[in-house]
Write an enzyme that holds these catalytic residues in place. Structure first.
Site, PDB file in Angstrom:
ATOM      1  CE  LYS A   1      10.684   3.072   3.341  1.00  0.00           C
ATOM      2  NZ  LYS A   1      11.105   1.783   3.843  1.00  0.00           N
TER       3      LYS A   1
ATOM      4  CG  LEU B   1      12.087   3.607  -1.499  1.00  0.00           C
ATOM      5  CD1 LEU B   1      13.393   3.678  -0.711  1.00  0.00           C
ATOM      6  CD2 LEU B   1      12.280   2.787  -2.757  1.00  0.00           C
ATOM      7  CG  ASP B   2       7.114  -1.535  -1.749  1.00  0.00           C
ATOM      8  OD1 ASP B   2       6.282  -0.684  -2.091  1.00  0.00           O
ATOM      9  OD2 ASP B   2       7.529  -2.432  -2.493  1.00  0.00           O
ATOM     10  CE1 TYR B   3       6.481  -0.491   8.413  1.00  0.00           C
ATOM     11  CE2 TYR B   3       6.784  -2.853   8.082  1.00  0.00           C
ATOM     12  CZ  TYR B   3       6.678  -1.766   8.928  1.00  0.00           C
ATOM     13  OH  TYR B   3       6.784  -1.943  10.286  1.00  0.00           O
TER      14      TYR B   3
ATOM     15  CB  THR C   1      11.765  -1.418  -0.256  1.00  0.00           C
ATOM     16  OG1 THR C   1      11.042  -2.514  -0.815  1.00  0.00           O
ATOM     17  CG2 THR C   1      12.906  -1.048  -1.189  1.00  0.00           C
TER      18      THR C   1
END
Length: 243
Positions: A67, A101-103, A105
């Site tokens: 990602k 996963l955070d935006y 990260t």
């Protein structure tokens, strides 16, 4: 072989709980016979109808995505931001991320259409190791990092012990690179842990999930998991945390 209510849920007809209600109400047939008791297991060869409509069973699929930053770990976004599904335009199955996963990260994220697999890997009881590389503002001392190793108190409680390794520091830029391994899955946990000890995260990447790594992939690329990898993940999760 899978439980009937799980197969119905995977087909997108209803949630598993709603599927159980439909079975109890006699609205589900398997190979022409009404089923009203829970627990029946079916295969992909069985003919299943819900309210007289045949359901299409999906074969389970499992993917590992690298990602990029600036991507939402969701199947859709009301702000029209890019989501992880945008990297799977040719996949016509109803896949979704395992955890998130955070935006901001980047790194390793799993996606699947297998709800049981996803639940196993994200359930607090079965959390498995996830390793991150964090670039933080400031240079933490050994004593600071020991706090992370022992666990720090956040708004939602004390974190479990983490494995922490100091990789490098840059005094001119006043920053450091730290490797941290956790086996919990709280929202923005790694960022909050570093903030708690006074070293805000500037950049964060998930390097590994259990034994899986990003080897051979660049940001935005993905690959299917092998059947052996899927079996290994299930076995690892069921064996419990490693520390």
């Amino acid at each position: 072989m899978e439980r009937l209510q799980k197969v119905i849920a995977h087909a997108g007809v209803a949630s598993r709980r709603k599927a159980e209600e439909l079975i109890k109400q006699g609205k589900v047939t398997v190979n022409g016979k009404v089923v009203t008791e829970l627990g029946l297991k079916v295969s992909s060869k069985d003919y299943i109808e819900v309210n007289g409509i045949k359901i299409e069973q999906e074969e389970p699929v499992y993917f590992l995505l690298y990602k990029p930053r600036g991507v939402i770990s969701a199947v859709s976004d009301d702000k029209n931001r890019k989501t992880v599904l945008d990297f799977f335009p040719e996949i016509n199955k109803r896949i979704y991320p395992v955890g998130r996963l955070d935006y901001d990260t980047s790194g390793l994220l799993l996606l699947t259409n297998d709800g049981g697999f996803a639940n196993l890997l994200t359930h607090p009881k079965y959390e498995i190791d996830k390793t991150y590389i964090a670039k933080v503002k400031g240079i933490p001392s050994r004593e600071d990092l020991k706090k992370l190793q022992k666990g720090v108190r956040l708004a939602d409680g004390l974190t479990r012990p983490a494995k922490v390794k100091f990789l490098s520091g840059d005094r001119k830029k006043n920053s450091a690179i730290i490797e941290i391994t956790i086996h919990e899955g709280r929202n923005r946990q790694v960022r909050r842990m570093f903030e708690q000890i006074g070293y805000p995260v500037m950049k964060l990447k998930r390097e590994s999930f259990a034994f899986l790594t990003l080897h051979g992939l660049t940001a935005g690329e993905y690959r299917p998991l092998t059947p052996h990898e899927v079996k290994q993940l299930i076995a690892l999760a069921k064996s419990g945390p490693s520390y």
